[in-house]
Design an enzyme around this catalytic site. Structure first.
Site, PDB file in Angstrom:
ATOM      1  N   SER A 117      82.940  36.785 127.346  1.00 10.31           N
ATOM      2  CA  SER A 117      82.099  37.562 127.822  1.00 10.31           C
ATOM      3  C   SER A 117      82.686  38.075 129.470  1.00 10.31           C
ATOM      4  O   SER A 117      82.559  39.378 129.933  1.00 10.31           O
ATOM      5  CB  SER A 117      80.898  37.021 128.345  1.00 10.31           C
ATOM      6  OG  SER A 117      80.130  36.759 126.806  1.00 10.31           O
ATOM      7  N   HIS A 130      86.792  28.683 122.556  1.00  7.42           N
ATOM      8  CA  HIS A 130      85.965  27.786 122.108  1.00  7.42           C
ATOM      9  C   HIS A 130      85.507  28.611 120.268  1.00  7.42           C
ATOM     10  O   HIS A 130      85.067  28.308 119.697  1.00  7.42           O
ATOM     11  CB  HIS A 130      84.350  27.833 122.621  1.00  7.42           C
ATOM     12  CG  HIS A 130      83.372  28.989 122.284  1.00  7.42           C
ATOM     13  ND1 HIS A 130      82.460  29.196 121.440  1.00  7.42           N
ATOM     14  CD2 HIS A 130      83.256  30.022 123.453  1.00  7.42           C
ATOM     15  CE1 HIS A 130      81.936  30.276 121.590  1.00  7.42           C
ATOM     16  NE2 HIS A 130      82.415  30.769 122.873  1.00  7.42           N
ATOM     17  N   CYS A 176      73.471  36.228 119.337  1.00  5.56           N
ATOM     18  CA  CYS A 176      72.777  36.681 120.233  1.00  5.56           C
ATOM     19  C   CYS A 176      71.513  37.557 120.025  1.00  5.56           C
ATOM     20  O   CYS A 176      70.562  37.521 120.479  1.00  5.56           O
ATOM     21  CB  CYS A 176      73.585  37.882 121.324  1.00  5.56           C
ATOM     22  SG  CYS A 176      75.351  37.169 121.380  1.00  5.56           S
TER      23      CYS A 176
HETATM   24  C1  LIG Z   1      81.910  35.060 120.960  1.00  2.66           C
HETATM   25  C2  LIG Z   1      82.420  36.367 121.153  1.00  2.66           C
HETATM   26  C3  LIG Z   1      82.326  36.902 122.684  1.00  2.66           C
HETATM   27  C4  LIG Z   1      81.841  36.163 123.668  1.00  2.66           C
HETATM   28  O1  LIG Z   1      82.798  35.137 124.167  1.00  2.66           O
HETATM   29  P1  LIG Z   1      82.195  33.841 125.178  1.00  2.66           P
HETATM   30  O2  LIG Z   1      83.303  33.284 125.226  1.00  2.66           O
HETATM   31  O3  LIG Z   1      81.135  33.099 124.227  1.00  2.66           O
HETATM   32  O4  LIG Z   1      81.624  34.509 126.351  1.00  2.66           O
HETATM   33  C5  LIG Z   1      82.748  38.232 122.748  1.00  2.66           C
HETATM   34  N1  LIG Z   1      83.182  38.902 121.747  1.00  2.66           N
HETATM   35  C6  LIG Z   1      83.125  38.638 120.633  1.00  2.66           C
HETATM   36  C7  LIG Z   1      83.669  39.429 119.630  1.00  2.66           C
HETATM   37  C8  LIG Z   1      82.729  37.216 120.330  1.00  2.66           C
HETATM   38  O5  LIG Z   1      82.783  36.875 119.049  1.00  2.66           O
END
Ligand SMILES: *Cc1c(COP(=O)(O)O)cnc(C)c1O
Length: 394
Positions: free
Chosen positions: A72, A201, A325
């Site tokens: 993010s 992650h 989300c």
């Molecule tokens: C999970 C995800 C994010 C957000 O990543 P975080 O490390 O959780 O902030 C952004 N874009 C996509 C496509 C994701 O799957």
């Protein structure tokens, strides 16, 4: 059955090798890698090693990798940073209707600050049309942001082609590769990528660490102001254990990528085959071939995805409706609406995302549970009752 975890697009388990690599840097090697005494030197070196491993993995230079707190932040930085740095050249940005909220909400924020954003439509499989992409480019377009692979329906976009079109028109090209990174081989030069977001992650690394790849020469302003970490462009005490874990996760992904994809594709196809043949009134979402090896997404007609999730959970099966989300909210997924599904069908969507640890037994158990749950929910559904009545009349 013990817990069956089929939500690997939401997050993944930290690999034991990753945990082992991180442990010393949380415990005895806790030094701040920016400190000057020798005690900090070893940690500093390990962070550099991780940066090199990760840069090599995508064909980048070490100096082009900036560690962040996750995907993010990388998305926010890429889009706000380019928009801010190039505002005197133009204020138009192109993205798509199926991006992650980290991209969509950032673009909406910029719209409130004088930027114009084009949100491209996608086809029924979730693919961006390169011709429509090119047609959307204007003289004042500064940036295009298209995700590498979609987190809900798994569709893989033609990134190399879109990047080439962007470059032909002097437009900077960003891709949110959070779902693809570690699962698909990426080369930033061959794929014409200027900025790329990734997150540890999603590939068996720890939560809270990610990266922005920033091609040399691309101008972005700073998002996090403060100390001089990350070559003065992203402040905050280095997340040394997290970065070292991220490096290890990338090393493992590099070794296992093809084998994992082959294994997951086989199980994924079995799940798709069984669900679409053994359960009536199911729609399979996303592209049939051009998709992530671990992703399946279905709509079960006459059923709410949320009710399905609760009953799956009672059977110890972790899945997701739409994106993590949006679950909890009752709005249908923006991705499913963008591929043209009507609201009432989009409401009944479920995503199962596999991992290399998923077993065939777990897939079979999940299908059997699904069959029972879908039957039960439909038997209580007034929509289904009406549908059956109408069908019987015809
Ligand atoms: C999970 C995800 C994010 C957000 O990543 P975080 O490390 O959780 O902030 C952004 N874009 C996509 C496509 C994701 O799957």
């Amino acid at each position: 059955m013990e817990r069956i975890y089929l939500d690997n697009a939401a997050t993944t388990k930290v690999a034991p090798e990753v945990f082992e690599a991180m442990k010393p840097y949380l415990m005895e090697e806790f030094a701040n890698p920016s400190s000057t005494y020798r005690f900090a030197g070893q940690t500093h070196g390990k962070v550099d090693d991780a940066r090199k491993t990760i840069a090599d993995f995508i064909g980048a230079k070490e100096s082009e990798i900036y560690f962040t707190s996750g995907g993010s932040e990388a998305d926010n930085w890429a889009i706000k940073g380019v928009a801010d740095a190039l505002s005197t050249r133009g204020k138009h940005i192109i993205t798509t209707k199926i991006e992650h909220h980290a991209v969509l909400h950032t673009c909406e924020y910029l719209e409130k600050h004088g930027y114009e954003v084009t949100y491209l439509d996608v086809d029924e499989y979730g693919l961006v049309d390169p011709a429509k992409f090119e047609a959307a480019i204007r003289p004042d377009t500064i940036l295009a942001s298209v995700m590498f692979a979609n987190n809900e329906i798994g569709t893989i976009e033609p990134i190399a082609e879109l990047g080439k079109i962007a470059h032909n028109h002097g437009v900077i090209f960003h891709t949110d590769a959070v779902q693809a990174f570690g699962h698909i081989r990426i080369n930033v030069d061959e794929m014409n990528i200027d900025l790329l977001s990734a997150s540890a992650h999603k590939l068996n690394g720890p939560k809270g660490v990610g990266l922005l790849y920033l091609r040399t020469g691309i101008k972005v302003t700073t998002l996090i102001h403060g100390g001089s970490q990350e070559r003065g462009r992203r402040a905050g005490t280095t997340n040394s254990a997290g970065i070292i874990g991220f490096g290890k996760a990338v090393e493992l992904a590099d070794e296992r990528l093809e084998a994992n994809n082959e294994y997951e594709t086989k199980l994924r196809n079995k799940l798709i085959e069984r669900v679409t043949t053994e359960i009536p009134y199911v729609k399979f979402n996303g592209h049939p071939e051009q998709r992530l090896s671990n992703n399946t997404n279905f709509c079960f007609r006459f059923i709410e995805g949320e009710s399905l999730l609760i009953l799956l959970d009672q059977n110890n099966i972790c899945a997701s409706s739409g994106s993590a989300c949006t679950s909890g909210a009752l709005d249908p997924s923006h991705v499913l609406l963008a591929i043209g599904l009507p609201h009432e069908i989009a409401h009944g969507s479920i995503r199962f995302t596999l991992s290399a640890e998923t077993t065939e037994e777990e897939i079979d158990y999940t299908v059997e549970a699904l069959k029972k749950i879908v039957d039960r929910l439909r038997s209580m559904s007034p929509l289904y009752e009406d549908f059956v009545k109408k069908n019987n009349k015809n």
